[in-house]
Design a protein around this motif. Sequence first.
Motif, PDB file in Angstrom:
ATOM      1  N   ILE A  14      34.041  39.371  25.754  1.00 24.75           N
ATOM      2  CA  ILE A  14      35.490  39.157  25.756  1.00 24.75           C
ATOM      3  C   ILE A  14      36.126  39.829  26.975  1.00 24.75           C
ATOM      4  O   ILE A  14      36.990  39.248  27.647  1.00 24.75           O
ATOM      5  N   LEU A  15      35.692  41.055  27.265  1.00 26.03           N
ATOM      6  CA  LEU A  15      36.225  41.788  28.408  1.00 26.03           C
ATOM      7  C   LEU A  15      36.032  41.012  29.701  1.00 26.03           C
ATOM      8  O   LEU A  15      36.952  40.889  30.532  1.00 26.03           O
ATOM      9  N   ARG A  16      34.858  40.451  29.889  1.00 29.47           N
ATOM     10  CA  ARG A  16      34.557  39.730  31.125  1.00 29.47           C
ATOM     11  C   ARG A  16      35.334  38.417  31.226  1.00 29.47           C
ATOM     12  O   ARG A  16      35.778  38.030  32.314  1.00 29.47           O
ATOM     13  N   VAL A  17      35.492  37.719  30.113  1.00 28.36           N
ATOM     14  CA  VAL A  17      36.280  36.483  30.130  1.00 28.36           C
ATOM     15  C   VAL A  17      37.731  36.784  30.497  1.00 28.36           C
ATOM     16  O   VAL A  17      38.343  36.089  31.329  1.00 28.36           O
ATOM     17  N   VAL A  18      38.282  37.843  29.898  1.00 36.70           N
ATOM     18  CA  VAL A  18      39.664  38.239  30.195  1.00 36.70           C
ATOM     19  C   VAL A  18      39.819  38.589  31.675  1.00 36.70           C
ATOM     20  O   VAL A  18      40.797  38.196  32.336  1.00 36.70           O
ATOM     21  N   GLY A  82      31.075  30.009  39.035  1.00 37.07           N
ATOM     22  CA  GLY A  82      30.165  31.050  39.501  1.00 37.07           C
ATOM     23  C   GLY A  82      30.460  32.403  38.881  1.00 37.07           C
ATOM     24  O   GLY A  82      29.543  33.168  38.582  1.00 37.07           O
ATOM     25  N   LYS A  83      31.738  32.697  38.670  1.00 36.10           N
ATOM     26  CA  LYS A  83      32.089  33.977  38.042  1.00 36.10           C
ATOM     27  C   LYS A  83      31.556  34.051  36.616  1.00 36.10           C
ATOM     28  O   LYS A  83      31.064  35.099  36.177  1.00 36.10           O
ATOM     29  N   PHE A  84      31.665  32.951  35.894  1.00 37.66           N
ATOM     30  CA  PHE A  84      31.109  32.917  34.536  1.00 37.66           C
ATOM     31  C   PHE A  84      29.587  33.030  34.571  1.00 37.66           C
ATOM     32  O   PHE A  84      28.977  33.698  33.724  1.00 37.66           O
ATOM     33  N   THR A 126      33.167  44.672  36.800  1.00 37.22           N
ATOM     34  CA  THR A 126      34.051  43.992  37.752  1.00 37.22           C
ATOM     35  C   THR A 126      33.276  43.211  38.804  1.00 37.22           C
ATOM     36  O   THR A 126      33.786  42.210  39.329  1.00 37.22           O
ATOM     37  N   ILE A 127      32.050  43.626  39.102  1.00 40.43           N
ATOM     38  CA  ILE A 127      31.347  42.986  40.215  1.00 40.43           C
ATOM     39  C   ILE A 127      31.024  41.521  39.916  1.00 40.43           C
ATOM     40  O   ILE A 127      31.152  40.646  40.768  1.00 40.43           O
ATOM     41  N   GLY A 128      30.628  41.226  38.663  1.00 44.27           N
ATOM     42  CA  GLY A 128      30.354  39.842  38.310  1.00 44.27           C
ATOM     43  C   GLY A 128      31.621  39.018  38.187  1.00 44.27           C
ATOM     44  O   GLY A 128      31.674  37.863  38.627  1.00 44.27           O
ATOM     45  N   THR A 129      32.674  39.612  37.598  1.00 46.98           N
ATOM     46  CA  THR A 129      33.924  38.868  37.408  1.00 46.98           C
ATOM     47  C   THR A 129      34.662  38.647  38.723  1.00 46.98           C
ATOM     48  O   THR A 129      35.505  37.754  38.812  1.00 46.98           O
TER      49      THR A 129
END
Length: 429
Positions: A14-18, A82-84, A126-129
Amino acid sequence: MMVTFCSVLVFSTILRVVLILYGDWQDSHMEVRYTDIDYLVFSDAAALMSSGESPFKRTTYRYSPLLAFLLIPNAVFHRSWGKFLFSAADLLVGYFIHTILKLRGVPEKVCTYSVMAWLFNPFTFTIGTRGNCEPIVCAVILWIIICIMRGRIYQAAFWYGLIVHFRIYPIIYALPIVLVLDPQYIQPGQKPILENWSSHKENSHQHLDDTELKTLWSLLTSLFCWTRILFGLISGAIFLGFTGLFYYLYGWEFLYEALLYHLTRTDPRHNFSIYFYHIYLHYEHEFSILEKLVSFLPQFSVQLVLMFRFALDLPFCFLVQTVAFVAFNKVITAQYFVWFFCLIPVVLPWSKMKIKWKGLFCVLVWMGTQLHWLMWGYLLEFKGKNVFLPLWIASILFLAANSFVLIGIISCHRYSPIFQRLKRSLKSD
């Protein structure tokens, strides 16, 4: 409230999607972009590939065409694909950390808290998002460790050849992998017997015994066992196969930009390395062979010592190798830190370092010297101040901090080979 691995994984998702959704909003409404500049380069290269052109027509694209291929949906479906993908790889790293620790007999509670050290690290989530591809590399490295632990040596060889093609730096793991594929630990067709966490956690003074100190001799006397030969052949064939395919498609441009550039790269700015000042002063001139050798020798020497000292404790060997490789490299950027962040959780249960004291002190020293460097970097990049000499001194302090942390990690680690010797297991039977 009981913290479970599943709840940690769900919350992390959830954190990464947000963050991805927020990043899209910030990019559209604010002057400072959330998205990493490299992600724009990846996306442009993917768009070129989707239209049948070379991804290397995009200047500064210096990666395998595989990355551009994976991001073709950026041009077809949505720019955040790509972020996902990278964030999914980020979550997969957490799952693989849990898997490695469970295979080594670590209790569930300890596994969960170790996974949290990756999933809730502000730098890593943060690096992936932001659109950096390093989580893919981290996930594959951990998957290779899992394959070796489960005795799937040839599957590990496939992924190792692929990831070295994808991102050249994992070549440093070749010798430790070869060393750990010792016939006294792994026999063809047999699943290796893993050392258990509980057999090492009580002994805070665990050292290498006489047989383990003879790792180099073991390598020399049994180098040409079939396990090692086939691992080398398979991984080499995969690396050369993909490299040859893309050389056929894109020619010399691919070979230079994706591979050779990283071996000869020099960067006079955005570079934490102690070599940056020398690079800046001589940027317009070709470096001599002696200069290249001198800058390479410290890194090579430290790598050899760590390989032969800790190879049988493979996850820990990977960790200290990576920290040393980054610290002594000619070019150091912030994204390189994620290479060893993913390996820290898999060795935490074997560390005697107290988080509240020495652990916190190591973190403060490392972060403090990095922030000190960033202060001078800000004055150089944004204020145009001539602060190259103070910035170089900050780089020296950062190297000292990395060395201090590396020594602390080694001194507080309980040496724990991942495999039991076959002869020991036969005696116990």
